[in-house]
Design an enzyme around this catalytic site. Structure first.
Site, PDB file in Angstrom:
ATOM      1  N   LYS A  18       0.850  -1.205   0.000  1.00 28.55           N
ATOM      2  CA  LYS A  18       0.000   0.000   0.000  1.00 28.55           C
ATOM      3  C   LYS A  18       0.877   1.242   0.000  1.00 28.55           C
ATOM      4  CE  LYS A  18      -2.390   1.801   3.683  1.00 28.55           C
ATOM      5  NZ  LYS A  18      -2.264   3.278   3.702  1.00 28.55           N
ATOM      6  N   ASP A  42      -3.430   4.359  -2.008  1.00 26.47           N
ATOM      7  CA  ASP A  42      -4.387   4.829  -0.997  1.00 26.47           C
ATOM      8  C   ASP A  42      -4.357   6.356  -0.927  1.00 26.47           C
ATOM      9  OD1 ASP A  42      -5.932   5.131   1.315  1.00 26.47           O
ATOM     10  OD2 ASP A  42      -4.335   4.491   2.665  1.00 26.47           O
ATOM     11  N   PRO A  76     -17.401  15.281  -9.166  1.00 27.93           N
ATOM     12  CA  PRO A  76     -17.286  14.071  -9.991  1.00 27.93           C
ATOM     13  C   PRO A  76     -16.335  14.199 -11.179  1.00 27.93           C
ATOM     14  CG  PRO A  76     -19.569  14.378  -9.328  1.00 27.93           C
ATOM     15  CD  PRO A  76     -18.817  15.594  -8.842  1.00 27.93           C
ATOM     16  N   THR A 123     -13.718  16.091 -11.674  1.00 28.31           N
ATOM     17  CA  THR A 123     -12.305  16.153 -11.266  1.00 28.31           C
ATOM     18  C   THR A 123     -11.822  14.776 -10.826  1.00 28.31           C
ATOM     19  OG1 THR A 123     -12.593  18.436 -10.604  1.00 28.31           O
ATOM     20  CG2 THR A 123     -10.710  17.293  -9.652  1.00 28.31           C
ATOM     21  N   ARG A 140      -3.320  -6.191  14.550  1.00 27.90           N
ATOM     22  CA  ARG A 140      -2.167  -6.324  15.448  1.00 27.90           C
ATOM     23  C   ARG A 140      -2.010  -7.779  15.859  1.00 27.90           C
ATOM     24  NH1 ARG A 140      -1.326  -2.193  13.548  1.00 27.90           N
ATOM     25  NH2 ARG A 140      -0.931  -0.162  14.487  1.00 27.90           N
TER      26      ARG A 140
HETATM   27  O1  C5P Z   1       0.824   0.866  11.105  1.00 27.95           O
HETATM   28  P1  C5P Z   1      -0.613   0.423  10.988  1.00 27.95           P
HETATM   29  O2  C5P Z   1      -0.794  -1.082  10.878  1.00 27.95           O
HETATM   30  O3  C5P Z   1      -1.503   1.060  12.032  1.00 27.95           O
HETATM   31  O4  C5P Z   1      -1.059   1.003   9.552  1.00 27.95           O
HETATM   32  C1  C5P Z   1      -2.383   0.971   9.107  1.00 27.95           C
HETATM   33  C2  C5P Z   1      -2.463   1.657   7.757  1.00 27.95           C
HETATM   34  O5  C5P Z   1      -3.836   1.708   7.349  1.00 27.95           O
HETATM   35  C3  C5P Z   1      -1.953   3.085   7.744  1.00 27.95           C
HETATM   36  O6  C5P Z   1      -1.389   3.328   6.450  1.00 27.95           O
HETATM   37  C4  C5P Z   1      -3.216   3.916   7.937  1.00 27.95           C
HETATM   38  O7  C5P Z   1      -3.114   5.172   7.351  1.00 27.95           O
HETATM   39  C5  C5P Z   1      -4.240   3.067   7.182  1.00 27.95           C
HETATM   40  N1  C5P Z   1      -5.627   3.262   7.594  1.00 27.95           N
HETATM   41  C6  C5P Z   1      -6.071   3.059   8.897  1.00 27.95           C
HETATM   42  N2  C5P Z   1      -7.391   3.262   9.227  1.00 27.95           N
HETATM   43  C7  C5P Z   1      -8.260   3.649   8.288  1.00 27.95           C
HETATM   44  C8  C5P Z   1      -7.843   3.861   6.974  1.00 27.95           C
HETATM   45  C9  C5P Z   1      -6.503   3.649   6.664  1.00 27.95           C
HETATM   46  O8  C5P Z   1      -5.276   2.676   9.760  1.00 27.95           O
HETATM   47  N3  C5P Z   1      -9.538   3.804   8.605  1.00 27.95           N
END
Ligand code: C5P
Length: 232
Positions: free
Chosen positions: A32, A59, A66, A68, A181
């Site tokens: 990502k 991301d 719309p 743009t 996690r």
């Molecule tokens: O380091 P971590 O596992 O927390 O990273 C999660 C990723 O997902 C980051 O790039 C964060 O910006 C993205 N993200 C998120 N929650 C959301 C949308 C995107 O944690 N709702």
């Protein structure tokens, strides 16, 4: 659709992300690329990582009128990314225009998924700042159904919401879920987290994992642990 682990490569420079990916000898994890890296290193970093053989979720969470968004999506699809996203709050008309913009001359297009409500938005903030007074989980499901109506492929949501999104929008409607996690790992600033194994059980299609892999002493081992918990 096979399940996959997407590594959130939240690095500030091309050098950092490439040296991180160099560790994955012989493996080509789904990557990502977010705003930080894209704004720092530009479209070139997308081309370079793609040339190395990785799938890419770009991301950038587009949200504009719309026309743009349609034109911006056209530019992004020419970068040959595999998945990109926008904010569902831009309306069904914006999402439909985005989809049109994504279709390449050969008829293919990247997957397009919608951000519903950001996980950083609380019920309280949504009411006070956005004047949305419905329960947050109902708002998430409504935005997901708008994304489906517009023809999108799925949503970004909490893994804890993946089951209800599938129940409402169908099994084929993708759930791409950050907030993952390891059971024995640091939660950091994420609030509603779950493990790769639990995300699989609830029904996530893709987990997005950043720091548990990027900040690990052995990132490749951490990635393989995610893959074995989530995909196998
Ligand atoms: O380091 P971590 O596992 O927390 O990273 C999660 C990723 O997902 C980051 O790039 C964060 O910006 C993205 N993200 C998120 N929650 C959301 C949308 C995107 O944690 N709702």
């Amino acid at each position: 659709m096979g399940k996959d682990v997407i590594i959130a490569c939240d690095f500030a420079s091309k050098e950092e992300v490439l040296s991180f990916l160099d560790k994955f000898q012989g493996k080509k994890p789904y990557v990502k690329i977010g705003m930080e890296l894209f704004y720092a290193a530009g479209p070139e970093i997308v081309r370079e990582i793609k040339t190395r053989g990785h799938k890419i979720f770009l991301d950038l969470k587009l949200h504009d009128i719309p026309n743009t968004v349609k034109k911006a999506m056209h530019v992004l699809s020419s970068l040959d990314v595999d998945m990109c996203n926008l904010h569902a709050s831009g309306t069904v008309a914006m999402m439909e225009a985005a989809l049109e913009g994504l279709v390449r001359p050969d008829g293919t297009r990247p997957l397009l998924i919608a951000v519903t409500q950001l996980t950083s938005t609380s019920q309280e903030r949504m009411e006070s700042d956005l004047l949305i007074e419905k329960p947050l989980d109902q708002v998430v499901l409504h935005y997901a159904s708008c994304a489906k109506k517009a023809g999108l492929d799925g949503v970004v949501c909490s893994p804890l919401e993946a089951g209800t999104v599938h129940a409402n929008c169908g099994k084929e409607f993708l759930t791409v879920t950050p907030g993952v996690r390891f059971a024995d790992g640091d939660v950091g600033d994420q609030v509603r987290v779950t493990t790769p194994a639990k995300a699989k059980e609830i029904g996530s299609d893709y987990i997005v994992v950043g720091r548990p892999i990027t900040a690990a002493a052995d990132p490749v081992a951490a990635y393989m642990r995610c893959v074995s918990e989530f995909c196998d």
